[in-house]
Scaffold this motif. Structure first.
Motif, PDB file in Angstrom:
ATOM      1  N   VAL A  40      32.690 140.245  45.060  1.00 59.98           N
ATOM      2  CA  VAL A  40      32.540 141.695  44.893  1.00 59.98           C
ATOM      3  C   VAL A  40      31.480 142.170  45.884  1.00 59.98           C
ATOM      4  CG1 VAL A  40      31.988 143.605  43.353  1.00 59.98           C
ATOM      5  CG2 VAL A  40      33.132 141.568  42.437  1.00 59.98           C
ATOM      6  N   VAL A  41      31.896 143.016  46.816  1.00 57.99           N
ATOM      7  CA  VAL A  41      30.968 143.578  47.797  1.00 57.99           C
ATOM      8  C   VAL A  41      30.845 145.074  47.524  1.00 57.99           C
ATOM      9  CG1 VAL A  41      30.508 143.983  50.245  1.00 57.99           C
ATOM     10  CG2 VAL A  41      31.724 141.924  49.510  1.00 57.99           C
ATOM     11  N   VAL A  42      29.633 145.572  47.480  1.00 57.30           N
ATOM     12  CA  VAL A  42      29.439 147.005  47.283  1.00 57.30           C
ATOM     13  C   VAL A  42      28.575 147.555  48.411  1.00 57.30           C
ATOM     14  CG1 VAL A  42      28.363 148.756  45.813  1.00 57.30           C
ATOM     15  CG2 VAL A  42      29.768 146.963  44.785  1.00 57.30           C
ATOM     16  N   VAL A  65      27.180 141.002  46.685  1.00 60.85           N
ATOM     17  CA  VAL A  65      26.414 141.471  47.838  1.00 60.85           C
ATOM     18  C   VAL A  65      26.372 142.995  47.767  1.00 60.85           C
ATOM     19  CG1 VAL A  65      26.159 141.360  50.352  1.00 60.85           C
ATOM     20  CG2 VAL A  65      27.592 139.688  49.161  1.00 60.85           C
ATOM     21  N   VAL A  66      25.210 143.534  47.990  1.00 61.33           N
ATOM     22  CA  VAL A  66      25.123 144.995  48.093  1.00 61.33           C
ATOM     23  C   VAL A  66      24.553 145.346  49.458  1.00 61.33           C
ATOM     24  CG1 VAL A  66      24.389 147.137  47.007  1.00 61.33           C
ATOM     25  CG2 VAL A  66      24.592 145.063  45.615  1.00 61.33           C
ATOM     26  N   LEU A  67      25.326 146.120  50.205  1.00 58.92           N
ATOM     27  CA  LEU A  67      24.892 146.518  51.543  1.00 58.92           C
ATOM     28  C   LEU A  67      24.367 147.951  51.494  1.00 58.92           C
ATOM     29  CD1 LEU A  67      27.968 145.158  53.546  1.00 58.92           C
ATOM     30  CD2 LEU A  67      25.774 144.021  53.112  1.00 58.92           C
ATOM     31  N   PRO A  68      23.200 148.193  52.067  1.00 60.18           N
ATOM     32  CA  PRO A  68      22.600 149.530  51.982  1.00 60.18           C
ATOM     33  C   PRO A  68      23.183 150.492  53.016  1.00 60.18           C
ATOM     34  CG  PRO A  68      21.096 148.056  53.121  1.00 60.18           C
ATOM     35  CD  PRO A  68      22.301 147.238  52.774  1.00 60.18           C
ATOM     36  N   ASP A  69      23.916 151.460  52.526  1.00 51.82           N
ATOM     37  CA  ASP A  69      24.418 152.542  53.377  1.00 51.82           C
ATOM     38  C   ASP A  69      23.245 153.468  53.684  1.00 51.82           C
ATOM     39  OD1 ASP A  69      25.997 154.381  54.672  1.00 51.82           O
ATOM     40  OD2 ASP A  69      26.916 155.194  52.849  1.00 51.82           O
ATOM     41  N   THR A  70      23.342 154.157  54.798  1.00 52.03           N
ATOM     42  CA  THR A  70      22.385 155.237  55.042  1.00 52.03           C
ATOM     43  C   THR A  70      22.783 156.411  54.163  1.00 52.03           C
ATOM     44  OG1 THR A  70      23.852 155.963  56.788  1.00 52.03           O
ATOM     45  CG2 THR A  70      21.923 154.702  57.459  1.00 52.03           C
ATOM     46  N   ARG A  81      23.287 138.406  45.285  1.00 49.25           N
ATOM     47  CA  ARG A  81      23.042 138.033  43.887  1.00 49.25           C
ATOM     48  C   ARG A  81      22.594 136.573  43.798  1.00 49.25           C
ATOM     49  NH1 ARG A  81      26.672 135.671  40.351  1.00 49.25           N
ATOM     50  NH2 ARG A  81      28.380 135.814  41.829  1.00 49.25           N
ATOM     51  N   VAL A  82      21.592 136.298  42.931  1.00 47.32           N
ATOM     52  CA  VAL A  82      21.222 134.907  42.690  1.00 47.32           C
ATOM     53  C   VAL A  82      21.470 134.499  41.237  1.00 47.32           C
ATOM     54  CG1 VAL A  82      19.576 134.649  44.578  1.00 47.32           C
ATOM     55  CG2 VAL A  82      18.780 135.516  42.390  1.00 47.32           C
ATOM     56  N   GLY A  83      21.514 135.452  40.324  1.00 47.36           N
ATOM     57  CA  GLY A  83      21.809 135.118  38.927  1.00 47.36           C
ATOM     58  C   GLY A  83      23.280 135.317  38.640  1.00 47.36           C
ATOM     59  N   GLU A  84      23.602 135.505  37.376  1.00 44.55           N
ATOM     60  CA  GLU A  84      24.980 135.831  36.990  1.00 44.55           C
ATOM     61  C   GLU A  84      25.279 137.270  37.395  1.00 44.55           C
ATOM     62  OE1 GLU A  84      27.281 133.675  35.546  1.00 44.55           O
ATOM     63  OE2 GLU A  84      25.670 132.323  36.226  1.00 44.55           O
ATOM     64  N   ARG A  85      26.575 137.596  37.432  1.00 45.54           N
ATOM     65  CA  ARG A  85      26.924 138.996  37.730  1.00 45.54           C
ATOM     66  C   ARG A  85      26.398 139.890  36.606  1.00 45.54           C
ATOM     67  NH1 ARG A  85      32.291 137.286  39.851  1.00 45.54           N
ATOM     68  NH2 ARG A  85      32.056 137.328  42.122  1.00 45.54           N
ATOM     69  N   GLY A  86      25.690 140.902  36.981  1.00 50.85           N
ATOM     70  CA  GLY A  86      25.157 141.840  35.983  1.00 50.85           C
ATOM     71  C   GLY A  86      23.826 141.416  35.409  1.00 50.85           C
ATOM     72  N   GLU A  87      23.274 140.335  35.941  1.00 47.36           N
ATOM     73  CA  GLU A  87      21.987 139.868  35.430  1.00 47.36           C
ATOM     74  C   GLU A  87      20.821 140.564  36.138  1.00 47.36           C
ATOM     75  OE1 GLU A  87      20.331 135.513  33.972  1.00 47.36           O
ATOM     76  OE2 GLU A  87      21.350 135.675  35.877  1.00 47.36           O
ATOM     77  N   GLY A  88      21.139 141.111  37.299  1.00 44.24           N
ATOM     78  CA  GLY A  88      20.111 141.859  38.025  1.00 44.24           C
ATOM     79  C   GLY A  88      19.153 140.984  38.819  1.00 44.24           C
ATOM     80  N   LYS A  89      19.590 139.769  39.162  1.00 47.21           N
ATOM     81  CA  LYS A  89      18.718 138.910  39.973  1.00 47.21           C
ATOM     82  C   LYS A  89      19.272 138.849  41.394  1.00 47.21           C
ATOM     83  CE  LYS A  89      16.992 136.059  36.237  1.00 47.21           C
ATOM     84  NZ  LYS A  89      17.269 134.846  35.456  1.00 47.21           N
ATOM     85  N   TRP A  90      18.445 139.203  42.340  1.00 48.93           N
ATOM     86  CA  TRP A  90      18.890 139.319  43.716  1.00 48.93           C
ATOM     87  C   TRP A  90      17.893 138.681  44.659  1.00 48.93           C
ATOM     88  CZ3 TRP A  90      23.453 142.048  43.586  1.00 48.93           C
ATOM     89  CH2 TRP A  90      23.645 142.934  42.498  1.00 48.93           C
ATOM     90  N   ARG A  91      18.351 138.415  45.882  1.00 52.86           N
ATOM     91  CA  ARG A  91      17.383 138.117  46.930  1.00 52.86           C
ATOM     92  C   ARG A  91      17.715 138.968  48.147  1.00 52.86           C
ATOM     93  NH1 ARG A  91      19.348 134.265  50.789  1.00 52.86           N
ATOM     94  NH2 ARG A  91      21.427 133.611  50.128  1.00 52.86           N
ATOM     95  N   PHE A 151      28.076 135.809  54.936  1.00 48.53           N
ATOM     96  CA  PHE A 151      28.484 135.503  53.565  1.00 48.53           C
ATOM     97  C   PHE A 151      29.820 136.182  53.239  1.00 48.53           C
ATOM     98  CE2 PHE A 151      28.615 136.586  49.067  1.00 48.53           C
ATOM     99  CZ  PHE A 151      28.265 135.394  48.438  1.00 48.53           C
ATOM    100  N   ILE A 152      29.889 137.481  53.542  1.00 48.15           N
ATOM    101  CA  ILE A 152      31.093 138.238  53.197  1.00 48.15           C
ATOM    102  C   ILE A 152      32.286 137.743  54.011  1.00 48.15           C
ATOM    103  CG2 ILE A 152      32.155 140.536  53.191  1.00 48.15           C
ATOM    104  CD1 ILE A 152      29.230 141.658  52.947  1.00 48.15           C
ATOM    105  N   ALA A 153      32.064 137.566  55.310  1.00 47.59           N
ATOM    106  CA  ALA A 153      33.154 137.144  56.189  1.00 47.59           C
ATOM    107  C   ALA A 153      33.709 135.787  55.742  1.00 47.59           C
ATOM    108  CB  ALA A 153      32.664 137.065  57.630  1.00 47.59           C
ATOM    109  N   GLN A 154      32.815 134.900  55.381  1.00 42.45           N
ATOM    110  CA  GLN A 154      33.211 133.562  54.929  1.00 42.45           C
ATOM    111  C   GLN A 154      34.060 133.648  53.668  1.00 42.45           C
ATOM    112  OE1 GLN A 154      32.459 130.649  56.635  1.00 42.45           O
ATOM    113  NE2 GLN A 154      34.016 129.931  55.186  1.00 42.45           N
ATOM    114  N   LYS A 155      33.550 134.438  52.697  1.00 50.39           N
ATOM    115  CA  LYS A 155      34.254 134.578  51.415  1.00 50.39           C
ATOM    116  C   LYS A 155      35.630 135.230  51.611  1.00 50.39           C
ATOM    117  CE  LYS A 155      31.626 133.352  47.812  1.00 50.39           C
ATOM    118  NZ  LYS A 155      32.108 132.608  46.642  1.00 50.39           N
ATOM    119  N   LEU A 156      35.658 136.253  52.472  1.00 52.02           N
ATOM    120  CA  LEU A 156      36.937 136.928  52.707  1.00 52.02           C
ATOM    121  C   LEU A 156      37.931 135.960  53.336  1.00 52.02           C
ATOM    122  CD1 LEU A 156      35.794 140.457  53.998  1.00 52.02           C
ATOM    123  CD2 LEU A 156      36.964 139.957  51.851  1.00 52.02           C
TER     124      LEU A 156
END
Lengths: 314, 191, 767
Positions: free
Chosen positions: C474-476, C490-495, C114-124, C134-139
């Motif tokens: 929030v990780v999804v 962060v959104v991780l793409p599952d197969t 995410r690059v914007g606010e949560r729910g803003e829909g801006k991502w990179r 990123f996730i490991a650091q935050k956790l």
């Protein structure tokens, strides 16, 4: 229950559009013009120099050619249209129609050539002179064939629609006769108008009046046929009766029928004729032309109505 | 011996789940906006005893023995093959859409890609030729569809047709459809 | 050297063999009947390179066995695994749309941050490594600042839980959740309480089924649907009690329009009749049940007459149904349902339903209910370890969390003690994050969500969103930017399930069963990764590599089966297999056949030629009596709506799975917007007609929809399908279409279950 099986648009699509309505109209008009031209030629003393005959000889090929072009453009695979000329299916009215058109269209050209054979004696169309000469010499045979195929083409447009038992407004034996009659009516009126505009010097106003009178008789016949069509549907069972009721009352097409086909095309000419028969004497040609225009518009409306209402309500 | 392929749609077993529709789409690569088959869930309809139920109408080609579409086709692009399946030879089709209008079952649509009419083929080209059942029959979760050869008396379809009450849609038109419907007796039936 | 080499080559050849058998199981199964059409016959008719792979569907959670056809690398067609008897080789519309999901351009195939606010829909778009870092650091930050427990892990049932609940515990969190508290939890708890585990329903042989809104034919589980229709075809009587006419109800012999949320009143009146008219199976109750007298006392006041008004089913009907049911028993099933949330007394309701089956003695009888025979139960009956069990690779012990879970499961006196650890009361995550839970030593600060969609599936959607916004991480993990992913960091793409191999699974019906889990059918699209790999790689990034002692999924599978090569070959070829013969412990013929096959079980056969149940059935719960004084059955009348309101309820639709596949192109084309059902009389009073736009509202939310006037619903009730009204703008086909039910639901959670309600009062106005 919610509509959870997807879009139902494909069942409401109209397969045949305005091009086909106009084609049906033009084919009937061409046949009507050709038939009436040949008939006038037979009973008049002026033979092919009669303005009404000339009008018919002009209208018949042009109308059918324009109609055929529209027909091809309405195909979803127009580049394939030549296959219609190669593959035939004799249970298909359309295929039989193609065959009939294959004969009828050249016949109308020959009628034209015979009628205007002197125009081919010199000038840029001189190359057609031999054909024109031949047409002239075979005049009677051509007339007989034009008469026969005129009737076939006029009726075929009706059979084309009535062959489909998917639509009860179309699937009726009245339709070919109705289309033949109204085609004839429109052909007569077209001949009158074109004759009065382009060939007025070759016209006998009494013949025009008697042709106009014939047209009125045809109008009565058409009214009877329409009446028979819907009464017939009423007794054909619940489904057809419901379709008839819908077709006569629902959507803009009911308006096209009542105002256009019946009102403008059939009743108004009769009423006008009845009400203004005295003033008819003062300016006969304009009155007849106005009336003829109404009839043609009415026939066009009828084709649109039958085609669209026939497809929509089933 | 020629086959006489036919199908049974059992209204008592059908649950309107549209598995048939999706399987057909996948197997026959049907463009998104059109359907060779849908199941319309009609109702609730009220029975004489006041109870309500739904009817399930399979909307697809019924493969008439006397098909109006074949009759009206000017180029014989629409034809009935040796096994009784109504098919379209797209090469021959000019797109007059006479067949689309002439079909009393509204089974045909214009394929937005080929611009030719298309419809259910009992998966003739996609599955039958490989010895598989039509896609819809293959997946139908409740076995509401039975497909087979009526010329073969030991085929399941022949046996079910001789055992169960069935009807064909719009029989009065004389089209002789080879889609047999087992009418709905669910709902209102106190067992 | 030699020995070493031979063990290596043995290992290698086994792997090679596995590779060979994986993915092209064409000759399997039908081989034993000569002359039949074989998969080879079909394959030879295809041009190009065709594979047909048995695997398991994941379009919903029923996990039906499938067979997927791939031609020249492209997925083409999915059907049910023809070797599977229970589902007959069939698949539903959702299952058929699997490849359409796989090739969907709106699917997520690269990690995003995410690059914007949560729910803003801006991502990179980011690399996997950046996402993991990123996730490991935050956790790690959260662990240092608060505690590892401040991160909740919510996962889809089955496979996904196996990986991420493991990661969670390795990390140090005990807050493990699934979708249960939004769906089946109450009946699972009831099954555990009454029977020790949830029994299965033998619909197909039943002669009388009472169904209270278990929408078998729209929330399709194919095996149930088939059995159900088989029973009806064989003349079974089915009585449906639900406020709207579902397809299931329409197929029933009787449909009773029970008042929404008042099922418990009916069930208690029914049970009261069974007991006080002496219709129950006294021998069975005496022999196999405990606590009958306490139960009897607790329901003595709940006569049909006393209950009739509340549930809107007259007393005579309640009694008639109870008498008919008892007469048909033991070939009679009182269905305990599936999706719960009818009442705040959900556990009472589901326990009562379970107990009715015990009262008529249909347990382990054909056409009744049966205990699921996992390998361990089956082996204990045989007396020898015959049926294979799957092992888990050994991993180090988990660190011990400092505090209890937010739902206190595992603590003395916990209200929710009947829930499994992996189930958890997921509905408490949002209240915890917002500091609403009493005496909480910590708040939830981070949420790791894998293949679950709480924003759509939990009640009080706004609260869930607010909670996510209050969190630090929030990780999804998902295949698409779901409503929940829409608010993630962060959104991780599952197969998708067709792109991955998974661990084998073992279960049991009438005998033990085994499944291949999932087999890779095509190569993954984009950079999507399977959950087993994500968990392992993220774990390694977090320094927890020791917890993942396997190289890859193939290695994991081999550790699962040990030396049982036969099993691995069977599973890969056929997709599934079972062990032994079906056993119904109280059916003579079944017992005889079983003992013939396993003579060591002879001593389990009693004087009647049957087997005794392994456990007493509890008609009175000492545990519940302790934690909430509800050992017997207690009824508390509940008003769900005000007098000037209508009930609003929702339910399942066959062409979409709850919060999951509403955006699937093919399925969405079938129905994009679900209209709101309203009875003709009610519509007339409100001057509404089909297609009118209305707002349904209460103090929690206002939702818009279109009217569907139908007799198939009570006059005082509105109904719409669940799974509509998607929020995520990334799901373009589904976004904003239809009623999002959970916005409207009240915040109360059920006693002992923590489940929300699926029924609420609403008002209607025309737009």
């Amino acid at each position: 229950m919610n509509q959870l099986w997807g879009s139902m648009d494909q069942y409401h699509q109209i397969a045949w559009h305005w091009e086909i309505a106009v084609y049906l109209f033009l084919a009937g008009l061409s046949a009507g013009a050709a038939i009436s031209a040949v008939v006038v030629k037979k009973i008049s003393h002026h033979s092919e120099s009669n303005g009404l005959v000339k009008a018919g000889a002009v209208i018949a090929p042009i109308a059918i050619a324009a109609g055929l072009l529209l027909l091809i453009f309405d195909l979803t695979r127009p580049l394939n249209f030549w296959r219609l000329l190669v593959h035939y299916n004799f249970t298909s009215v359309m295929s039989v129609g193609v065959l009939a058109l294959f004969i009828y269209f050249p016949l109308t050209l020959l009628l034209f050539a015979a009628t205007f054979h002197e125009k081919f004696s010199s000038g840029m169309f001189a190359c057609f002179k031999p054909i024109a000469g031949l047409a002239k010499s075979l005049g009677k045979v051509i007339d007989a064939l034009v008469l026969l195929f005129g009737v076939i083409i006029g009726a075929y447009t009706g059979f084309l629609l009535s062959a489909m038992n998917s639509h009860s407004l179309l699937n009726t034996p009245v339709l070919p006769i109705l289309f033949l009659a109204s085609g004839l009516s429109s052909g007569i009126c077209a001949n009158i108008i074109v004759g009065m505009v382009w060939f007025h010097q070759d016209l006998n106003i009494n013949e025009v009046a008697s042709l106009d009178h014939t047209d009125k008789i045809i109008i009565y016949i058409e009214l009877l046929l329409l009446f028979a069509l819907f009464v017939g549907m009423f007794y054909q069972g619940q489904e057809a009766a419901a379709t008839a009721a819908q077709a006569l009352t629902h959507s803009a097409w009911a308006g096209v029928f009542w105002i256009g086909a019946v009102g403008v095309g059939l009743l108004l000419p009769l009423v006008l004729n009845f009400a203004f028969s005295s003033s008819f004497k003062s300016s006969p040609s304009k009155f007849i032309m106005f009336n003829a225009t109404l009839v043609i518009l009415g026939v066009l409306s009828l084709r649109f109505y039958i085609l669209y209402a026939g497809q929509m309500f089933s | 011996m020629a086959k006489k392929y036919a199908m049974i749609h059992d209204n008592n077993l059908c649950i309107g789940c549209q598995a048939c529709s999706i399987a057909c789409r996948a197997e026959n690569k049907i463009p998104n906006e059109v359907y060779r088959i849908q199941v319309w869930i009609q109702g609730p309809n009220q029975h004489a005893d006041g109870s309500l139920n739904y009817d399930f109408h399979r909307q697809s080609c019924v493969h008439c023995e006397n098909p109006p579409c074949v009759k009206v086709c000017p180029t014989k692009a629409s034809y009935i093959n040796q096994d009784g399946i109504v098919l379209i030879d797209k090469k021959k089709c000019v797109g007059c859409l006479y067949c689309v209008e002439a079909c009393p079952y509204k089974a045909r649509y214009v394929d937005p890609v080929t611009q030719a009419p298309d419809k259910c083929t009992f998966c003739y080209e996609s599955r039958l030729s490989r010895g598989e059942q039509p896609a819809c029959v293959t997946v139908c979760p409740t076995d509401a569809l039975i497909f087979g050869d009526l010329n073969n008396p030991s085929d399941k379809i022949s046996q079910v047709i001789s055992r169960k009450i069935t009807y064909q849609q719009k029989e009065h038109l004389g089209t002789r459809p080879k889609m047999f419907i087992v009418p709905n007796t669910q709902g209102g039936k106190i067992r | 050297m030699n020995g070493h080499g031979s063990s290596l080559s043995k290992h290698w050849s086994r792997r090679k063999f596995l590779k060979m058998t994986s993915g092209t199981a064409l000759t399997a199964g039908m081989m034993n009947v000569p002359g039949l059409l074989r998969a080879d016959d079909i394959k030879s008719k295809y041009s190009g390179n065709v594979t047909m792979t048995p695997s398991v569907c994941e379009m919903c959670t029923s996990a039906c066995p499938i067979e997927a056809r791939v031609q020249d690398g492209k997925g083409e067609f999915i059907r049910g695994n023809p070797l599977d008897k229970g589902r007959g080789g069939k698949v539903c519309a959702r299952g058929g749309a699997g490849f359409n999901q796989l090739y969907d351009p709106q699917r997520l195939v690269r990690p995003i941050i995410r690059v914007g606010e949560r729910g803003e829909g801006k991502w990179r778009e980011v690399s996997w490594d950046e996402a993991y870092t990123f996730i490991a650091q935050k956790l790690e930050d959260i662990k240092q600042k608060y505690s590892a427990q401040s991160v909740a892990f919510t996962c889809r049932s089955g496979w996904t839980k196996n990986w991420f609940h493991h990661l969670a515990q390795a990390y140090g969190s005990n807050n493990l959740f699934g979708h249960e508290a939004t769906c089946p939890l109450a009946y699972e708890m009831a099954g555990v309480d009454v029977f020790g585990s949830v029994p299965s329903r033998d619909y197909s042989k039943s002669k009388y089924i009472i169904n209270m809104g278990h929408n078998i034919l729209e929330g399709i589980v194919i095996s149930y649907a088939r059995q159900y229709l088989e029973a009806i075809s064989n003349g079974a009587k089915v009585v449906c009690l639900e406020p709207r006419l579902s397809i299931t109800a329409a197929k029933a012999s009787e449909w009773h329009k029970i008042k929404p949320g008042q099922d418990l009143a009916f069930v208690l009146g029914f049970m009261n009749t069974l007991i006080f008219e002496n219709l129950y199976d006294k021998d069975f109750v005496e022999k196999y049940c405990e606590g009958f007298e306490e139960l009897k006392a607790s329901v003595s006041a709940y006569t049909p007459e006393a209950m009739a008004k509340d549930c809107d089913i007259d007393a005579e009907t309640i009694k008639r149904l109870a008498r008919e049911f008892a007469k048909a028993a033991p070939k009679a099933i009182f269905d305990y349902g599936h999706r719960c949330g009818y009442t705040l007394q959900e556990l009472e309701l589901r326990r009562a339903m379970m107990m009715i089956n015990a009262l008529v003695g249909n347990i382990e009888k054909d056409g009744g209910m049966y205990l699921n025979k996992s390998a361990s139960l089956y082996n204990s009956i045989i007396g020898e370890p015959k049926a294979p069990t799957l092992k888990k690779p050994a991993s180090p012990p988990y660190p011990k969390p400092a505090f209890p879970r937010i739902d206190k499961i595992g603590e003395e006196g916990c209200e929710y003690y009947l829930a499994g650890k992996g189930a958890g009361i997921g509905t408490l995550v949002a209240p915890s994050a917002l500091g609403e839970l009493p005496d909480q030593p910590y708040k939830i600060r981070g949420w790791f969500i894998a293949r679950n969609n709480p924003v759509m599936t939990q009640i009080n959607t706004q609260k869930v969103i607010d909670a996510m916004k209050a969190m630090e991480l929030v990780v999804v993990v998902d295949i698409q930017i779901s409503d929940t992913a829409w608010f993630a960091d962060v959104v991780l793409p599952d197969t998708t399930y067709l792109e991955r191999d998974e661990e084998f699974t073992a279960g049991g019906g009438k005998n033990p069963t085994y499944s291949v889990g999932r087999q890779k059918v095509v190569e993954p699209v984009g950079e999507s990764k399977p959950c087993w790999l994500i968990a392992k790689e993220l774990g390694e990034k977090m320094g927890l590599g020791a917890y993942f002692p396997y190289k890859d999924i193939e290695d994991y599978r081999m550790q699962q089966v040990g030396d049982n090569i036969e099993l691995i070959v069977d599973l890969k070829k056929k997709g599934q297999t079972s062990f032994g013969v079906p056993l119904m412990m109280r059916e003579k013929n079944s017992v005889r056949a079983f003992v013939e096959k396993y003579p060591t079980a002879k001593d389990k056969v009693n004087s009647e030629g049957l087997m005794d149940l392994p456990k007493k059935i509890r008609l009175f719960s000492k545990g519940l009596e302790e934690v909430s004084k509800t050992g017997g059955l207690v009824y508390k009348p509940d008003t769900i709506k005000a007098d000037d309101e209508l009930y609003y309820i929702n339910g399942k639709i066959a062409v979409r799975t709850n919060g999951h596949n509403g955006n699937n192109e093919w399925l969405n084309h079938l129905i994009g917007d679900a209209h709101i059902w309203i009875h003709p009389h009610t519509a007339e009073k409100m001057k509404l007609k089909n297609g009118d736009k209305i707002e349904i509202y209460n103090r929690y939310s206002t939702q818009r929809g279109k009217v569907l006037v139908t007799q198939g619903v009570r006059e005082d009730t509105l109904f719409s399908y669940f799974g509509f009204g998607t929020i995520s703008k990334a799901l373009k086909r589904a976004c904003g279409k239809g009623v999002n039910s959970n916005f409207l639901m009240p915040p109360q959670l059920g006693q002992n279950t923590g489940m929300g309600l699926n029924v609420v009062g609403v008002k209607v106005r025309k737009v």
